[in-house]
Write a protein that holds these residues in place. Sequence first.
Motif, PDB file in Angstrom:
ATOM      1  N   GLN A   4      37.865 -47.592  -1.375  1.00  0.00           N
ATOM      2  CA  GLN A   4      36.910 -46.495  -1.559  1.00  0.00           C
ATOM      3  C   GLN A   4      36.949 -45.612  -0.318  1.00  0.00           C
ATOM      4  O   GLN A   4      36.502 -46.022   0.752  1.00  0.00           O
ATOM      5  CB  GLN A   4      35.503 -47.052  -1.762  1.00  0.00           C
ATOM      6  CG  GLN A   4      34.428 -45.999  -1.946  1.00  0.00           C
ATOM      7  CD  GLN A   4      34.444 -45.375  -3.327  1.00  0.00           C
ATOM      8  OE1 GLN A   4      34.750 -46.032  -4.314  1.00  0.00           O
ATOM      9  NE2 GLN A   4      34.143 -44.098  -3.384  1.00  0.00           N
ATOM     10  N   ALA A   5      37.475 -44.405  -0.491  1.00  0.00           N
ATOM     11  CA  ALA A   5      37.557 -43.457   0.617  1.00  0.00           C
ATOM     12  C   ALA A   5      36.315 -42.579   0.662  1.00  0.00           C
ATOM     13  O   ALA A   5      35.738 -42.239  -0.378  1.00  0.00           O
ATOM     14  CB  ALA A   5      38.804 -42.589   0.470  1.00  0.00           C
ATOM     15  N   SER A   6      35.927 -42.200   1.870  1.00  0.00           N
ATOM     16  CA  SER A   6      34.775 -41.327   2.050  1.00  0.00           C
ATOM     17  C   SER A   6      34.919 -40.557   3.351  1.00  0.00           C
ATOM     18  O   SER A   6      35.814 -40.844   4.158  1.00  0.00           O
ATOM     19  CB  SER A   6      33.478 -42.151   2.062  1.00  0.00           C
ATOM     20  OG  SER A   6      33.485 -43.070   3.149  1.00  0.00           O
ATOM     21  N   GLY A   7      34.033 -39.595   3.551  1.00  0.00           N
ATOM     22  CA  GLY A   7      34.000 -38.867   4.805  1.00  0.00           C
ATOM     23  C   GLY A   7      34.581 -37.473   4.770  1.00  0.00           C
ATOM     24  O   GLY A   7      34.543 -36.754   5.769  1.00  0.00           O
ATOM     25  N   GLY A   8      35.124 -37.083   3.628  1.00  0.00           N
ATOM     26  CA  GLY A   8      35.664 -35.742   3.528  1.00  0.00           C
ATOM     27  C   GLY A   8      34.566 -34.694   3.545  1.00  0.00           C
ATOM     28  O   GLY A   8      33.374 -35.002   3.480  1.00  0.00           O
ATOM     29  N   GLY A   9      34.973 -33.444   3.644  1.00  0.00           N
ATOM     30  CA  GLY A   9      34.011 -32.359   3.656  1.00  0.00           C
ATOM     31  C   GLY A   9      34.673 -31.061   4.037  1.00  0.00           C
ATOM     32  O   GLY A   9      35.901 -30.944   4.039  1.00  0.00           O
ATOM     33  N   MET A  10      33.843 -30.087   4.368  1.00  0.00           N
ATOM     34  CA  MET A  10      34.317 -28.779   4.761  1.00  0.00           C
ATOM     35  C   MET A  10      34.017 -28.568   6.238  1.00  0.00           C
ATOM     36  O   MET A  10      32.903 -28.834   6.697  1.00  0.00           O
ATOM     37  CB  MET A  10      33.647 -27.699   3.921  1.00  0.00           C
ATOM     38  CG  MET A  10      34.198 -26.316   4.127  1.00  0.00           C
ATOM     39  SD  MET A  10      33.446 -25.101   3.018  1.00  0.00           S
ATOM     40  CE  MET A  10      33.993 -25.706   1.436  1.00  0.00           C
ATOM     41  N   VAL A  11      35.031 -28.077   6.959  1.00  0.00           N
ATOM     42  CA  VAL A  11      34.877 -27.876   8.399  1.00  0.00           C
ATOM     43  C   VAL A  11      35.670 -26.645   8.801  1.00  0.00           C
ATOM     44  O   VAL A  11      36.650 -26.279   8.139  1.00  0.00           O
ATOM     45  CB  VAL A  11      35.351 -29.134   9.162  1.00  0.00           C
ATOM     46  CG1 VAL A  11      36.837 -29.377   8.954  1.00  0.00           C
ATOM     47  CG2 VAL A  11      34.999 -29.074  10.625  1.00  0.00           C
ATOM     48  N   GLN A  12      35.257 -26.019   9.878  1.00  0.00           N
ATOM     49  CA  GLN A  12      36.004 -24.877  10.390  1.00  0.00           C
ATOM     50  C   GLN A  12      37.208 -25.345  11.195  1.00  0.00           C
ATOM     51  O   GLN A  12      37.231 -26.471  11.713  1.00  0.00           O
ATOM     52  CB  GLN A  12      35.102 -24.010  11.261  1.00  0.00           C
ATOM     53  CG  GLN A  12      34.035 -23.249  10.483  1.00  0.00           C
ATOM     54  CD  GLN A  12      33.292 -22.251  11.346  1.00  0.00           C
ATOM     55  OE1 GLN A  12      33.159 -22.427  12.550  1.00  0.00           O
ATOM     56  NE2 GLN A  12      32.802 -21.191  10.722  1.00  0.00           N
ATOM     57  N   ALA A  13      38.185 -24.480  11.286  1.00  0.00           N
ATOM     58  CA  ALA A  13      39.369 -24.784  12.085  1.00  0.00           C
ATOM     59  C   ALA A  13      38.964 -25.167  13.508  1.00  0.00           C
ATOM     60  O   ALA A  13      38.075 -24.536  14.096  1.00  0.00           O
ATOM     61  CB  ALA A  13      40.320 -23.597  12.099  1.00  0.00           C
ATOM     62  N   GLY A  14      39.612 -26.204  14.018  1.00  0.00           N
ATOM     63  CA  GLY A  14      39.267 -26.708  15.339  1.00  0.00           C
ATOM     64  C   GLY A  14      38.244 -27.828  15.320  1.00  0.00           C
ATOM     65  O   GLY A  14      38.031 -28.486  16.346  1.00  0.00           O
ATOM     66  N   GLY A  15      37.630 -28.033  14.167  1.00  0.00           N
ATOM     67  CA  GLY A  15      36.620 -29.065  14.048  1.00  0.00           C
ATOM     68  C   GLY A  15      37.202 -30.442  13.808  1.00  0.00           C
ATOM     69  O   GLY A  15      38.431 -30.631  13.817  1.00  0.00           O
ATOM     70  N   SER A  16      36.300 -31.396  13.581  1.00  0.00           N
ATOM     71  CA  SER A  16      36.702 -32.794  13.416  1.00  0.00           C
ATOM     72  C   SER A  16      36.022 -33.406  12.200  1.00  0.00           C
ATOM     73  O   SER A  16      34.923 -32.999  11.811  1.00  0.00           O
ATOM     74  CB  SER A  16      36.325 -33.612  14.650  1.00  0.00           C
ATOM     75  OG  SER A  16      36.983 -33.154  15.808  1.00  0.00           O
ATOM     76  N   LEU A  17      36.699 -34.382  11.625  1.00  0.00           N
ATOM     77  CA  LEU A  17      36.143 -35.211  10.566  1.00  0.00           C
ATOM     78  C   LEU A  17      36.647 -36.626  10.757  1.00  0.00           C
ATOM     79  O   LEU A  17      37.747 -36.838  11.301  1.00  0.00           O
ATOM     80  CB  LEU A  17      36.560 -34.720   9.177  1.00  0.00           C
ATOM     81  CG  LEU A  17      35.853 -33.501   8.592  1.00  0.00           C
ATOM     82  CD1 LEU A  17      36.536 -33.092   7.286  1.00  0.00           C
ATOM     83  CD2 LEU A  17      34.389 -33.771   8.353  1.00  0.00           C
ATOM     84  N   ARG A  18      35.882 -37.575  10.287  1.00  0.00           N
ATOM     85  CA  ARG A  18      36.306 -38.963  10.312  1.00  0.00           C
ATOM     86  C   ARG A  18      36.258 -39.522   8.894  1.00  0.00           C
ATOM     87  O   ARG A  18      35.183 -39.598   8.298  1.00  0.00           O
ATOM     88  CB  ARG A  18      35.414 -39.796  11.214  1.00  0.00           C
ATOM     89  CG  ARG A  18      35.916 -41.231  11.434  1.00  0.00           C
ATOM     90  CD  ARG A  18      34.829 -42.089  12.019  1.00  0.00           C
ATOM     91  NE  ARG A  18      35.334 -43.314  12.624  1.00  0.00           N
ATOM     92  CZ  ARG A  18      34.572 -44.377  12.870  1.00  0.00           C
ATOM     93  NH1 ARG A  18      33.286 -44.354  12.565  1.00  0.00           N
ATOM     94  NH2 ARG A  18      35.106 -45.446  13.441  1.00  0.00           N
ATOM     95  N   LEU A  19      37.404 -39.892   8.382  1.00  0.00           N
ATOM     96  CA  LEU A  19      37.481 -40.504   7.068  1.00  0.00           C
ATOM     97  C   LEU A  19      37.389 -42.021   7.200  1.00  0.00           C
ATOM     98  O   LEU A  19      37.877 -42.600   8.183  1.00  0.00           O
ATOM     99  CB  LEU A  19      38.784 -40.134   6.375  1.00  0.00           C
ATOM    100  CG  LEU A  19      39.098 -38.644   6.238  1.00  0.00           C
ATOM    101  CD1 LEU A  19      40.397 -38.461   5.450  1.00  0.00           C
ATOM    102  CD2 LEU A  19      37.966 -37.894   5.609  1.00  0.00           C
ATOM    103  N   SER A  20      36.781 -42.635   6.211  1.00  0.00           N
ATOM    104  CA  SER A  20      36.702 -44.093   6.149  1.00  0.00           C
ATOM    105  C   SER A  20      37.250 -44.561   4.815  1.00  0.00           C
ATOM    106  O   SER A  20      37.171 -43.855   3.804  1.00  0.00           O
ATOM    107  CB  SER A  20      35.254 -44.556   6.286  1.00  0.00           C
ATOM    108  OG  SER A  20      34.692 -44.188   7.524  1.00  0.00           O
ATOM    109  N   CYS A  21      37.785 -45.743   4.813  1.00  0.00           N
ATOM    110  CA  CYS A  21      38.281 -46.362   3.586  1.00  0.00           C
ATOM    111  C   CYS A  21      37.826 -47.820   3.606  1.00  0.00           C
ATOM    112  O   CYS A  21      38.313 -48.612   4.419  1.00  0.00           O
ATOM    113  CB  CYS A  21      39.789 -46.251   3.502  1.00  0.00           C
ATOM    114  SG  CYS A  21      40.513 -47.066   2.063  1.00  0.00           S
ATOM    115  N   ALA A  22      36.905 -48.137   2.719  1.00  0.00           N
ATOM    116  CA  ALA A  22      36.372 -49.490   2.639  1.00  0.00           C
ATOM    117  C   ALA A  22      37.121 -50.270   1.565  1.00  0.00           C
ATOM    118  O   ALA A  22      37.333 -49.772   0.457  1.00  0.00           O
ATOM    119  CB  ALA A  22      34.889 -49.440   2.315  1.00  0.00           C
ATOM    120  N   ALA A  23      37.504 -51.482   1.896  1.00  0.00           N
ATOM    121  CA  ALA A  23      38.270 -52.318   0.980  1.00  0.00           C
ATOM    122  C   ALA A  23      37.454 -53.507   0.522  1.00  0.00           C
ATOM    123  O   ALA A  23      36.641 -54.053   1.277  1.00  0.00           O
ATOM    124  CB  ALA A  23      39.548 -52.801   1.658  1.00  0.00           C
TER     125      ALA A  23
END
Length: 121
Positions: A4-23
Motif C-alpha cells: 500500500q503506497a501513500s504520501g503522494g500529492g502536489m508540490v511546487q518545483a524544488g519542494g519535497s515529498l516522502r512516499l511510504s509503502c506499507a507491506a
Amino acid sequence: VQLQASGGGMVQAGGSLRLSCAASGRTFSSYAMGWFRQAPGKEREFVAAINWSGDSTYYADSVKGRFTISRTNAKNTVYLQMNSLKPEDTAVYYCAADTIFTVVPTMYDYWGQGTQVTVSS
C-alpha cells in the motif's frame, strides 16, 4: 505480500515529498523493494531499489542525489524521500517487491496501487 503506497500529492518545483509503502502478508524482510513511476503516455520506469537488509541501494540517473530510498523492516515499510522535485518527476509512483534485487520492473512479482505525484513549475 500486499503493498500500500501513500504520501503522494502536489508540490511546487524544488519542494519535497516522502512516499511510504506499507507491506503486509509474507515476511517483508525477505524482499527487495523498488520504486517505479509512470507518467502519462510513457512506459513505467525504474526509480530506486533497496535490498532486503537496506545496505544496498540503486538509483536511476535522473533521481540520483535527489531521491533516497530506505526501509524499516520492523515496520514493514519502505520509503522514498524526494527532494528538489522537478516537473518531470510528475508521475504515478508504484512500490514493488521481489526476492531478487533488480531494477527491471517485469521481474517484480508484487505491486502496490500507486500514488500520484504532481510537481508544478
